[in-house]
Design a protein around this motif. Sequence first.
Motif, PDB file in Angstrom:
ATOM      1  N   ILE A   1     -14.742   7.764   6.684  1.00 58.79           N
ATOM      2  CA  ILE A   1     -13.785   8.710   7.246  1.00 58.79           C
ATOM      3  C   ILE A   1     -12.703   8.981   6.208  1.00 58.79           C
ATOM      4  O   ILE A   1     -12.187   8.047   5.580  1.00 58.79           O
ATOM      5  CB  ILE A   1     -13.192   8.176   8.571  1.00 58.79           C
ATOM      6  CG1 ILE A   1     -12.269   9.214   9.198  1.00 58.79           C
ATOM      7  CG2 ILE A   1     -12.496   6.838   8.387  1.00 58.79           C
ATOM      8  CD1 ILE A   1     -11.890   8.874  10.651  1.00 58.79           C
ATOM      9  N   THR A   2     -12.377  10.249   6.022  1.00 61.40           N
ATOM     10  CA  THR A   2     -11.339  10.605   5.066  1.00 61.40           C
ATOM     11  C   THR A   2      -9.968  10.455   5.714  1.00 61.40           C
ATOM     12  O   THR A   2      -9.854  10.244   6.930  1.00 61.40           O
ATOM     13  CB  THR A   2     -11.513  12.041   4.579  1.00 61.40           C
ATOM     14  OG1 THR A   2     -11.246  12.937   5.673  1.00 61.40           O
ATOM     15  CG2 THR A   2     -12.924  12.286   4.060  1.00 61.40           C
ATOM     16  N   SER A   3      -8.923  10.604   4.920  1.00 62.18           N
ATOM     17  CA  SER A   3      -7.569  10.482   5.439  1.00 62.18           C
ATOM     18  C   SER A   3      -7.252  11.603   6.429  1.00 62.18           C
ATOM     19  O   SER A   3      -6.386  11.436   7.291  1.00 62.18           O
ATOM     20  CB  SER A   3      -6.556  10.496   4.299  1.00 62.18           C
ATOM     21  OG  SER A   3      -6.704  11.675   3.517  1.00 62.18           O
ATOM     22  N   SER A   4      -7.970  12.722   6.326  1.00 64.31           N
ATOM     23  CA  SER A   4      -7.758  13.835   7.253  1.00 64.31           C
ATOM     24  C   SER A   4      -8.671  13.768   8.467  1.00 64.31           C
ATOM     25  O   SER A   4      -8.585  14.634   9.345  1.00 64.31           O
ATOM     26  CB  SER A   4      -7.967  15.163   6.525  1.00 64.31           C
ATOM     27  OG  SER A   4      -9.282  15.254   6.022  1.00 64.31           O
ATOM     28  N   GLY A   5      -9.540  12.766   8.504  1.00 63.86           N
ATOM     29  CA  GLY A   5     -10.364  12.560   9.692  1.00 63.86           C
ATOM     30  C   GLY A   5     -11.793  13.071   9.615  1.00 63.86           C
ATOM     31  O   GLY A   5     -12.527  12.974  10.595  1.00 63.86           O
TER      32      GLY A   5
ATOM     33  N   THR B   1      -5.579   1.222   9.554  1.00 60.50           N
ATOM     34  CA  THR B   1      -6.673   0.516  10.219  1.00 60.50           C
ATOM     35  C   THR B   1      -7.816   1.474  10.515  1.00 60.50           C
ATOM     36  O   THR B   1      -7.583   2.609  10.948  1.00 60.50           O
ATOM     37  CB  THR B   1      -6.182  -0.133  11.508  1.00 60.50           C
ATOM     38  OG1 THR B   1      -5.160  -1.094  11.193  1.00 60.50           O
ATOM     39  CG2 THR B   1      -7.320  -0.851  12.225  1.00 60.50           C
ATOM     40  N   ALA B   2      -9.033   1.006  10.277  1.00 60.10           N
ATOM     41  CA  ALA B   2     -10.233   1.756  10.609  1.00 60.10           C
ATOM     42  C   ALA B   2     -11.016   0.989  11.667  1.00 60.10           C
ATOM     43  O   ALA B   2     -10.951  -0.239  11.741  1.00 60.10           O
ATOM     44  CB  ALA B   2     -11.100   1.974   9.372  1.00 60.10           C
ATOM     45  N   TYR B   3     -11.764   1.754  12.459  1.00 60.43           N
ATOM     46  CA  TYR B   3     -12.556   1.165  13.531  1.00 60.43           C
ATOM     47  C   TYR B   3     -13.985   1.679  13.435  1.00 60.43           C
ATOM     48  O   TYR B   3     -14.239   2.779  12.946  1.00 60.43           O
ATOM     49  CB  TYR B   3     -11.977   1.552  14.898  1.00 60.43           C
ATOM     50  CG  TYR B   3     -10.517   1.223  15.058  1.00 60.43           C
ATOM     51  CD1 TYR B   3      -9.529   2.175  14.800  1.00 60.43           C
ATOM     52  CD2 TYR B   3     -10.108  -0.048  15.460  1.00 60.43           C
ATOM     53  CE1 TYR B   3      -8.187   1.879  14.932  1.00 60.43           C
ATOM     54  CE2 TYR B   3      -8.768  -0.352  15.599  1.00 60.43           C
ATOM     55  CZ  TYR B   3      -7.813   0.611  15.331  1.00 60.43           C
ATOM     56  OH  TYR B   3      -6.479   0.318  15.460  1.00 60.43           O
ATOM     57  N   LEU B   4     -14.902   0.867  13.937  1.00 64.80           N
ATOM     58  CA  LEU B   4     -16.286   1.305  14.059  1.00 64.80           C
ATOM     59  C   LEU B   4     -16.761   0.922  15.444  1.00 64.80           C
ATOM     60  O   LEU B   4     -16.961  -0.262  15.730  1.00 64.80           O
ATOM     61  CB  LEU B   4     -17.176   0.665  12.984  1.00 64.80           C
ATOM     62  CG  LEU B   4     -18.610   1.174  12.952  1.00 64.80           C
ATOM     63  CD1 LEU B   4     -18.651   2.637  12.503  1.00 64.80           C
ATOM     64  CD2 LEU B   4     -19.478   0.316  12.024  1.00 64.80           C
TER      65      LEU B   4
ATOM     66  N   ARG C   1      -9.844   6.076  12.719  1.00 65.13           N
ATOM     67  CA  ARG C   1      -8.795   5.364  11.987  1.00 65.13           C
ATOM     68  C   ARG C   1      -7.435   5.691  12.583  1.00 65.13           C
ATOM     69  O   ARG C   1      -7.246   6.728  13.209  1.00 65.13           O
ATOM     70  CB  ARG C   1      -8.823   5.726  10.502  1.00 65.13           C
ATOM     71  CG  ARG C   1      -8.522   7.173  10.191  1.00 65.13           C
ATOM     72  CD  ARG C   1      -8.807   7.491   8.720  1.00 65.13           C
ATOM     73  NE  ARG C   1      -7.788   6.945   7.823  1.00 65.13           N
ATOM     74  CZ  ARG C   1      -7.910   6.959   6.491  1.00 65.13           C
ATOM     75  NH1 ARG C   1      -9.012   7.447   5.930  1.00 65.13           N
ATOM     76  NH2 ARG C   1      -6.943   6.481   5.732  1.00 65.13           N
ATOM     77  N   ASP C   2      -6.521   4.760  12.355  1.00 62.81           N
ATOM     78  CA  ASP C   2      -5.122   4.934  12.724  1.00 62.81           C
ATOM     79  C   ASP C   2      -4.344   4.865  11.422  1.00 62.81           C
ATOM     80  O   ASP C   2      -4.143   3.774  10.868  1.00 62.81           O
ATOM     81  CB  ASP C   2      -4.700   3.828  13.692  1.00 62.81           C
ATOM     82  CG  ASP C   2      -3.269   3.989  14.178  1.00 62.81           C
ATOM     83  OD1 ASP C   2      -2.446   4.602  13.478  1.00 62.81           O
ATOM     84  OD2 ASP C   2      -2.966   3.478  15.275  1.00 62.81           O
ATOM     85  N   ASN C   3      -3.928   6.015  10.921  1.00 55.83           N
ATOM     86  CA  ASN C   3      -3.270   6.054   9.616  1.00 55.83           C
ATOM     87  C   ASN C   3      -1.934   5.310   9.624  1.00 55.83           C
ATOM     88  O   ASN C   3      -1.537   4.735   8.607  1.00 55.83           O
ATOM     89  CB  ASN C   3      -3.055   7.502   9.175  1.00 55.83           C
ATOM     90  CG  ASN C   3      -4.358   8.181   8.793  1.00 55.83           C
ATOM     91  OD1 ASN C   3      -5.320   7.521   8.410  1.00 55.83           O
ATOM     92  ND2 ASN C   3      -4.399   9.496   8.921  1.00 55.83           N
TER      93      ASN C   3
ATOM     94  N   ILE D   1       0.839  -1.202   0.000  1.00 61.05           N
ATOM     95  CA  ILE D   1       0.000   0.000   0.000  1.00 61.05           C
ATOM     96  C   ILE D   1       0.869   1.245   0.000  1.00 61.05           C
ATOM     97  O   ILE D   1       1.736   1.397   0.855  1.00 61.05           O
ATOM     98  CB  ILE D   1      -0.937   0.001   1.227  1.00 61.05           C
ATOM     99  CG1 ILE D   1      -1.877  -1.200   1.169  1.00 61.05           C
ATOM    100  CG2 ILE D   1      -1.740   1.305   1.284  1.00 61.05           C
ATOM    101  CD1 ILE D   1      -2.665  -1.428   2.446  1.00 61.05           C
ATOM    102  N   PHE D   2       0.624   2.132  -0.950  1.00 58.27           N
ATOM    103  CA  PHE D   2       1.337   3.402  -0.964  1.00 58.27           C
ATOM    104  C   PHE D   2       0.591   4.452  -0.152  1.00 58.27           C
ATOM    105  O   PHE D   2       1.192   5.192   0.618  1.00 58.27           O
ATOM    106  CB  PHE D   2       1.534   3.890  -2.398  1.00 58.27           C
ATOM    107  CG  PHE D   2       2.234   5.210  -2.492  1.00 58.27           C
ATOM    108  CD1 PHE D   2       1.537   6.373  -2.769  1.00 58.27           C
ATOM    109  CD2 PHE D   2       3.603   5.288  -2.266  1.00 58.27           C
ATOM    110  CE1 PHE D   2       2.182   7.594  -2.835  1.00 58.27           C
ATOM    111  CE2 PHE D   2       4.265   6.507  -2.327  1.00 58.27           C
ATOM    112  CZ  PHE D   2       3.547   7.659  -2.614  1.00 58.27           C
ATOM    113  N   SER D   3      -0.718   4.524  -0.351  1.00 60.88           N
ATOM    114  CA  SER D   3      -1.519   5.496   0.393  1.00 60.88           C
ATOM    115  C   SER D   3      -2.951   5.007   0.517  1.00 60.88           C
ATOM    116  O   SER D   3      -3.430   4.249  -0.326  1.00 60.88           O
ATOM    117  CB  SER D   3      -1.497   6.870  -0.294  1.00 60.88           C
ATOM    118  OG  SER D   3      -2.065   6.791  -1.579  1.00 60.88           O
TER     119      SER D   3
END
Length: 121
Positions: free
Chosen positions: A51-55, A77-80, A71-73, A28-30
Amino acid sequence: QVQLVESGGGLVQAGGSLRLSCAASGSIFSVNDMGWYRQAQGKQRELVAVITSSGRTNYADSVKGRFTISRDNAKNTAYLQMNNLKPEDTAVYYCNADLRVGRWGPEQAYWGQGTQVTVSS
């Protein structure tokens, strides 16, 4: 090869809580947007939260005030976090991520395998 692995589903009584996790791994690059969708039996898949990369976040009206996406960039990882669960939240929950594989690759959507959430009344 990219994988999205979900965890945290299960059976819970109405009013209870569950926390889903979605970890993206591979070359994964981004990672751009990450989201959670759900599909109840006999119904179409629907967006739950994104959720976007900026939160920045967005939620379906049916879960506002009860669910929180984060999320934890650093870990991709994303959480719900799902609180005050209702029987109508019963569904298979799928993780989705828009990500780029390799520096020059196109941004594409990837899906996890799904995790069952069952809320009993």
